[in-house]
Enzyme design. Structure first.
Site, PDB file in Angstrom:
ATOM      1  N   GLU A 195     -19.774   6.469  -2.550  1.00 23.31           N
ATOM      2  CA  GLU A 195     -18.897   4.949  -2.357  1.00 23.31           C
ATOM      3  C   GLU A 195     -18.954   5.017  -0.964  1.00 23.31           C
ATOM      4  OE1 GLU A 195     -18.729   3.719  -5.024  1.00 23.31           O
ATOM      5  OE2 GLU A 195     -18.152   4.560  -6.840  1.00 23.31           O
ATOM      6  N   HIS A 223     -22.754   0.873  -2.649  1.00 21.55           N
ATOM      7  CA  HIS A 223     -22.975   2.316  -1.966  1.00 21.55           C
ATOM      8  C   HIS A 223     -24.346   2.420  -2.876  1.00 21.55           C
ATOM      9  CE1 HIS A 223     -21.976   2.655  -7.051  1.00 21.55           C
ATOM     10  NE2 HIS A 223     -23.243   2.714  -7.135  1.00 21.55           N
ATOM     11  N   ASN A 267     -20.301  -2.544  -4.800  1.00 24.46           N
ATOM     12  CA  ASN A 267     -19.434  -2.463  -3.084  1.00 24.46           C
ATOM     13  C   ASN A 267     -20.555  -1.143  -2.504  1.00 24.46           C
ATOM     14  OD1 ASN A 267     -20.208   0.112  -4.584  1.00 24.46           O
ATOM     15  ND2 ASN A 267     -18.149   0.619  -4.745  1.00 24.46           N
ATOM     16  N   ASP A 320     -29.081  11.163  -7.759  1.00 23.86           N
ATOM     17  CA  ASP A 320     -27.861  11.742  -8.650  1.00 23.86           C
ATOM     18  C   ASP A 320     -27.858  12.150  -9.586  1.00 23.86           C
ATOM     19  OD1 ASP A 320     -28.177   9.091  -8.812  1.00 23.86           O
ATOM     20  OD2 ASP A 320     -27.113   7.879  -7.987  1.00 23.86           O
TER      21      ASP A 320
HETATM   22  C1  F6R Z   1     -28.625   5.387  -9.349  1.00 21.76           C
HETATM   23  C2  F6R Z   1     -27.574   5.247  -8.413  1.00 21.76           C
HETATM   24  C3  F6R Z   1     -26.620   4.098  -8.343  1.00 21.76           C
HETATM   25  C4  F6R Z   1     -27.138   2.480  -8.633  1.00 21.76           C
HETATM   26  C5  F6R Z   1     -26.177   1.401  -7.984  1.00 21.76           C
HETATM   27  C6  F6R Z   1     -27.037   0.162  -8.605  1.00 21.76           C
HETATM   28  O1  F6R Z   1     -29.633   6.201  -9.223  1.00 21.76           O
HETATM   29  O2  F6R Z   1     -27.686   5.760  -7.125  1.00 21.76           O
HETATM   30  O3  F6R Z   1     -26.063   3.725  -6.929  1.00 21.76           O
HETATM   31  O4  F6R Z   1     -28.336   2.353  -7.629  1.00 21.76           O
HETATM   32  O5  F6R Z   1     -25.227   1.727  -8.968  1.00 21.76           O
HETATM   33  O6  F6R Z   1     -27.202   0.288 -10.472  1.00 21.76           O
HETATM   34  P1  F6R Z   1     -28.358  -1.088 -11.417  1.00 21.76           P
HETATM   35  O7  F6R Z   1     -29.053  -0.852 -10.641  1.00 21.76           O
HETATM   36  O8  F6R Z   1     -27.858  -0.582 -12.633  1.00 21.76           O
HETATM   37  O9  F6R Z   1     -27.093  -2.259 -10.844  1.00 21.76           O
END
Ligand code: F6R
Length: 251
Positions: free
Chosen positions: A144, A139, A137, A68
Site C-alpha cells: 500500500e 498498490h 491507490n 499475496d
Molecule cells: C492481487 C493483487 C492486487 C490487485 C489489485 C487490483 O493479487 O495483488 O494488487 O492486483 O488490487 O485488483 P483488481 O484487478 O481486482 O482491480
C-alpha cells in the site's frame, strides 16, 4: 523504461497480455511465473486455459509464485487467493500443484511466514515474468502507499480504501480480512520482466500517476518506471487520462 501497450477493450487486453505470458512459457517451458489475483487478470487466465486446451501451451514444468494472500483465510475459503488461483487457472491446466506457491494465510506467525516465503522466492532462482494488477491507490501486490518502498515479503494492514474496494467479493465489509501477506516491492523489482494489466476508467487516474508521475512510495506502482523490462497492457478506458496528459508515454 515502461512500455505501454494500448488495447481496445478488456477482451483485447486479455489476449495481448496472455500472448506475452504464452511466449514466455513457449520459449522457456520451466519458467517461473509470478501471478496475481483480482478481477484484472481473469480474462488473461481464460486465454491461457484456451492455449492449453488447444495444445499450444504446456505448463507441466512451470513453477508459480503468487503475490499475496489474505491473512487468516484457509485455502479452501472461497475468498482466499489460493482458492481463486485454483478456480481461475490451476485446475484447468496441466500444472503440478506442488509447483505452485502462495503465502500461507493460515500461518499466524507473520515473521516466520514472511521469512519462509522469501526463502521460497530465493529458491526459484528469479521470477521470469511477474504479472501485476494495480489498486486504485497504486498498490501492487498488497504493498500500500507508504513512506518507503518495501523490500521482502511483509504482513500489511490493508487501507480502508482497499478493504472497501475488495468488499464487493464478500458478503459484508466486516468479512473482508484486515491484513494480508504480500511479496515486497524489492522482490517484484527483481523479476526479469514485469507485466501490469489494467482496465476500465476507474483505473485511468492511477495509471497516469504510476506511468508518468513522480516515482514515490505514495504511488507504489510508480517504481516500475525504473524497471528495465516492464510492460503495461491497458485498455483505452484505463489510458484515458494518460492519453490526455502525457501522450508521449505511449511508445
Ligand atoms: C492481487 C493483487 C492486487 C490487485 C489489485 C487490483 O493479487 O495483488 O494488487 O492486483 O488490487 O485488483 P483488481 O484487478 O481486482 O482491480
Amino acid at each position: 523504461m515502461l512500455k505501454i501497450i494500448k488495447a481496445k477493450d478488456y477482451a483485447d487486453l486479455s489476449r495481448k497480455a496472455a500472448n506475452i505470458i504464452a511466449a514466455q512459457v513457449i520459449l522457456k517451458p520451466d519458467s517461473v511465473l509470478g501471478l496475481a489475483t483480482g478481477s484484472s487478470p481473469i480474462g488473461l487466465y481464460k486465454e491461457l486455459i484456451k492455449g492449453y486446451e488447444a495444445g499450444d501451451l504446456d505448463f507441466s514444468k512451470v513453477r508459480t509464485v503468487n503475490l499475496d494472500e489474505y491473512r487468516g483465510l484457509t485455502p479452501d475459503n472461497d475468498q482466499s487467493y489460493a482458492y481463486f488461483m485454483n478456480e481461475n487457472l490451476f485446475k484447468h491446466i496441466n500444472i503440478d500443484k506442488a509447483n505452485t506457491n502462495l503465502p500461507d494465510g493460515t500461518e499466524p506467525d507473520a515473521e516466520k511466514e514472511c521469512a519462509r516465503y522469501d526463502a521460497v522466492l530465493e529458491s526459484m532462482g528469479g521470477i521470469d515474468i511477474q504479472l501485476l494488477g494495480i489498486g486504485l491507490n497504486g498498490h501492487i501486490g498488497f504493498n500500500e502507499p507508504a513512506a518507503a518502498f518495501t523490500k521482502g515479503t511483509n504482513c500489511v494492514d490493508l487501507k480502508a480504501s482497499t478493504i472497501e474496494a475488495n468488499s464487493r467479493f464478500f458478503a459484508t465489509i466486516d468479512d473482508v480480512p484486515k491484513q494480508a501477506y504480500t511479496m515486497g516491492i524489492g522482490s517484484i523489482m527483481k523479476s526479469k520482466k514485469v507485466l501490469l494489466v489494467a482496465n476500465g476508467e476507474g483505473k485511468a487516474e492511477i495509471i497516469y500517476k504510476a506511468c508518468c508521475g513522480p516515482i514515490t512510495p505514495e504511488v507504489p506502482a510508480s517504481i516500475l518506471q525504473l524497471h528495465p523490462d516492464a510492460v503495461v497492457v491497458a485498455d483505452e478506458a484505463a489510458l484515458k487520462v494518460l492519453m490526455e496528459k502525457c501522450p508521449e508515454a505511449l511508445n
